[in-house]
Enzyme design. Structure first.
Site, PDB file in Angstrom:
ATOM      1  N   ASP A 181      -1.597  -1.183   6.222  1.00 36.35           N
ATOM      2  CA  ASP A 181      -1.946  -0.680   7.421  1.00 36.35           C
ATOM      3  C   ASP A 181      -3.116  -0.343   7.818  1.00 36.35           C
ATOM      4  OD1 ASP A 181      -1.952   1.626   6.076  1.00 36.35           O
ATOM      5  OD2 ASP A 181      -1.252   2.789   7.649  1.00 36.35           O
TER       6      ASP A 181
ATOM      7  N   THR B 250      -0.218   4.890   1.651  1.00 39.04           N
ATOM      8  CA  THR B 250      -0.379   5.545   2.784  1.00 39.04           C
ATOM      9  C   THR B 250      -0.031   4.839   3.929  1.00 39.04           C
ATOM     10  OG1 THR B 250      -1.952   6.918   1.420  1.00 39.04           O
ATOM     11  CG2 THR B 250      -1.955   7.033   3.739  1.00 39.04           C
TER      12      THR B 250
ATOM     13  N   ASP C 170       0.826  -1.344  -0.170  1.00 40.36           N
ATOM     14  CA  ASP C 170       0.052  -0.040   0.161  1.00 40.36           C
ATOM     15  C   ASP C 170       0.830   1.286  -0.114  1.00 40.36           C
ATOM     16  OD1 ASP C 170      -2.376   1.602   0.368  1.00 40.36           O
ATOM     17  OD2 ASP C 170      -1.953   1.453   2.378  1.00 40.36           O
TER      18      ASP C 170
END
Length: 827
Positions: free
Chosen positions: A715, A517, A515
């Site tokens: 996350d 961000t 990912d």
């Protein structure tokens, strides 16, 4: 027809195998059984009633089968298994014979007979006692009410030390009696034997018999108990071989001592007495006991990383109540308590700073050696060490909720899990003991028929040597010891591994999906600017934007709210709030419908974007900014540009992973321009933008169909499905609990450099396991034939049962010692 059934009563993989075999033995049935969830999927040519299935299972164990054909996997009710009932236990088998099952009491493993190992426990409440009056026990430090002496901490001997000390006492007793037996037996080899001048050979045999009794019936009696238990349960193991070998030698010696005339002349010496083996029996058992002692010592070192984590947990804290500071036990802390942390103190629980600031050493949790500066509202973690300033914190997570407690539980659970590579050792171990016993019997008869003078004696000695030298224990310990040390090493470096399978699979990963961000970037976005088509309304637009975002948990939303508050913009009431996954948020403010999000959201609400606004957005995106459009009542009125810096370590970590042959692909919900800017900076060869959670899931499935072994690093809540689908889910410890729960590996520091570390760790552990397995295989492959006497015709070499016992004892110790080398690898 195919039906699903719930099966109650399975506690381990052995149970699962037994249930599956029993069902498949029923004519017309093909069954597959899983342990977690406890489901049997049965395909049958004709309908077979549940009562017939139940009858078959009842015949092999305490299992219950229930019709669950209408139950899908995510609707299965939770069943309490015996292993779950024992989840409060604190002992486990080091060879994991029954999977991750725990036992309530110390003792022997019911399957392999090994000493159960105590599981590391969190520190309990401290108690204080008087060195002069031990009957005085207090919950806090102070003075003895009888003599006035300072009370001292009452330390309870750990179960691990008790086991080691018990073995130490037994080895001392065994040596006291075994050494004289050995000297007496070997004295025949000494010219002018002084012992024979004191007493005759027959009398010394009686002395050996008497001296052997404490060794056999006290110091080493546990080996015979374990051997007998293994035979009646047919869980054949190392103690089966030791018990048979040494037991036969001892019984032979007793018969030879009491009834010497029943033996042929081949078994007798020149003076007419039978060759007795009291020295062989006692030396063998004493050496095996020595091996157990060394193993116990080595076992304590394999769990060293867990023990170091346990030491991090303080036992006391300073609580502030109405401004008065007082000491309390860590067990008495409640959520919301204010705690004073002094310079050098360990943080007692998880929480955040309310007054003051300091630098905190978090290396024991994150593996990062540089202390981190903390100020008001910053989070602090239990077990970390305060610097040279004092501050006040509020307790937010206590007991088992703290990160330290979760880490210890995760490491304990992972240490008891089985790696797939262990299946090979388990398969061989099942047939190992019967094969060795068969070889021992063949050895005796071959020597008896083809041996030289005293062929029966040669056959007897070599048959015992075969039984003694074989070591299924080394085979069984090869994998779990490496896993335990490796998992502990990872934990001390900020890498939390959920199970051994994840540790093994990480070594095979060839694609990393990441990912953007919070994974590649810092995950701490900040607003760079708000653009309004009508500049005069910019403050009003910021108020509306922040007011809607105050109801969202997304990091971008928090950045917008923080930006507005810093500008002293007041927030107003929002109604009909709704978060649209992967697109943005909508709601009603001042009777106007407000939408904030990406282009996909505006397309969904059928809102057009003016060209001049679009061009400004593109310019920001090409600079790597994340842009959220703002629309009111279906009309685009502006955007907000947010920046999120790339972590300094991301570029180096990605470069190193690609050099190792791993394909790195970035999947982000951000737009094409922003994604491309980040990908260019990181030199990524592949990325995909505008990804919804289902898009990430589909991409992982597509790669898996191609035969790729995929790891996914993320996350956020949006990443949870992809983390669960990937072969290895890697969660950033700085992310959400949902993401961490879905992942198999968690990086506490939330840094891609952790993936490089865990890849290195996985490779080192798998290499270590293969070394252990090779050693165990080659040891038994060479040792058993040598003990049988295959070298005698060519080189005249025979292996004494005593030497065989020494070799067997040290084979297990050497496997553990090799596993301990993992503690020294650099990650």
């Amino acid at each position: 027809m195919t039906h699903k059934y719930q099966i109650i009563g399975m506690s381990c993989n052995s149970c699962r195998t037994k249930v599956e075999k029993t069902l498949n033995d029923i004519e017309g049935i093909s069954a597959t059984v899983t342990l977690n969830p406890p489901i049997g999927t049965i395909t049958m040519a004709r309908h077979i009633p549940t009562t017939q299935l139940q009858a078959a299972l009842s015949a092999v164990g305490d299992y219950t089968i229930e019709d669950g054909s209408t139950v899908v996997s995510h609707q299965i009710k939770k069943i309490e298994h015996p292993s779950q009932k024992n989840s409060t236990g604190k002992y486990y088998c080091p060879m994991h014979c029954e999977g991750d099952k725990l036992y309530d009491k110390a003792g022997d493993c019911p399957v392999c007979g090994m000493d159960l190992v105590p599981q590391a426990q969190m520190a309990q409440k401290l108690e204080y006692t008087c060195p002069m009056h031990p009957e005085i026990i207090k919950n806090e430090a102070g003075n003895c009410p009888i003599c006035g002496m300072n009370l001292i901490s009452k330390t309870v001997e750990s179960d691990e030390n008790k086991s080691y000390n018990a073995l130490l006492r037994k080895i001392k007793i065994a040596l006291v009696f075994t050494i004289p037996i050995f000297v007496i037996a070997m004295s025949d080899m000494i010219p002018n034997n002084l012992l024979m001048k004191i007493m005759g050979h027959e009398q010394w045999n009686w002395v050996q018999f008497v001296l052997s009794l404490p060794v056999i019936f006290y110091a080493c009696w546990m080996f015979f108990v374990r051997a007998w238990k293994s035979i009646i349960t047919w869980n054949l193991n190392m103690f089966t071989l030791i018990g048979i070998g040494s037991g036969v030698a001892f019984l032979f010696s007793i018969v030879g001592l009491f009834f010497p005339n029943v033996f042929p002349s081949e078994f007798k010496s020149e003076n007419g007495t039978v060759h007795l083996y009291f020295e062989a029996t006692t030396v063998i058992l004493t050496l095996v006991l020595l091996g157990q002692l060394l193993e116990a010592k080595a076992h304590s070192q394999t769990s060293g990383a867990i023990k170091e984590l346990l030491k991090l947990a303080p036992t006391e804290a300073t609580i502030l109540f109405h401004g008065i500071a007082s000491k309390i036990s860590i067990n008495d802390i409640r959520k919301g308590d204010l705690l004073r942390i002094k310079p050098g103190d360990k943080i007692p629980v998880d929480g955040k700073i309310t007054v003051g600031e300091s630098s905190i050493d978090e290396s024991m949790i994150t593996g990062e050696p540089i202390p981190i500066d903390k100020k008001v509202d910053d989070a602090v973690i239990a077990g970390t060490i305060n610097g040279n300033k004092s501050f006040v914190m509020i307790a937010e997570k206590i007991g088992s909720e703290t990160l330290l407690s979760q880490i210890i539980k995760l490491v304990n659970d992972a240490s008891r899990s089985k790696a797939p590579i262990q299946k090979l050792a388990d398969s061989i171990a099942k047939y190992f003991v019967p094969i060795v016993v068969t070889i021992s019997i063949i050895t005796f008869f071959v020597w008896a028929k083809f041996g030289p003078d005293q062929a029966l004696v040669y056959g007897f000695i070599n048959a015992i040597a075969v039984l003694i030298i074989a070591c299924p224990c080394a085979l069984g310990l090869a994998t779990p010891m490496s896993v335990m040390v490796g998992v502990g090493k990872g934990a001390s470096s900020g890498i939390l591994i959920k199970n051994a399978e994840a540790l093994e699979s990480m070594n095979k990963v060839n694609v990393l999906i990441t990912d953007k961000t919070g994974t590649i970037t810092e995950g701490k976005p900040s607003v760079e600017q708000l653009f309004s088509l009508n500049d005069a309304d910019s403050d009003n637009l910021l108020q509306i934007t922040a007011s809607l975002n105050q109801l969202s948990e997304h990091p971008l939303a928090k950045a917008i709210v923080k930006y507005a508050l810093e500008k002293n913009i007041s927030l107003i009431e929002t109604q009909n709030f709704e978060a649209i996954t992967g697109k943005g948020i909508i709601g009603t403010i001042n009777q106007s419908k407000v939408a904030i999000g990406n282009k996909a959201l505006l397309d969904e609400i059928k809102c057009t974007i003016p060209e001049d606004l679009e061009s400004k957005v593109n310019a920001q995106q090409k600079l790597g900014k994340t842009v959220s459009y703002i629309a009111i009542d279906g009309v685009s009125v502006g955007f907000i540009a947010i920046t999120d810096a790339i972590k300094k370590s991301s570029k180096a970590a990605i470069k190193e992973l690609m050099q190792q042959g791993i394909e790195v692909i970035m999947l982000t919900g951000d737009n094409e321009n922003t994604a491309k800017a980040v990908a260019n900076e990181l030199n990524l060869s592949d990325f995909k933008a505008n990804c919804l959670p289902e898009d990430k899931l589909k991409e992982i499935k597509r790669l898996q169909v191609q035969g790729k072994i995929v790891a996914m690093a993320g996350d956020g809540i949006n990443d949870a499905p992809a983390l669960a689908q990937a072969d290895i889910g890697i969660a950033m410890g700085t992310g959400t609990d949902v993401a961490i729960e879905s992942a198999k590996i968690t990086l506490v520091k939330g840094d891609l450099q952790g993936i490089v570390k865990v890849k290195h760790l996985s490779h080192a552990v798998m290499k270590n396991i293969k070394q252990n397995l090779f050693f165990a295989f080659i040891y038994n492959t060479l040792g058993v034939p040598i003990a049988a006497g295959v070298l005698y015709p060519f080189f005249g070499i025979l292996l004494s049962p005593m030497i065989a016992a020494l070799a067997m004892s040290f084979s297990s110790v050497s496997v553990i010692a090799n596993a301990l080398r993992l503690r020294n690898i650099k990650l």
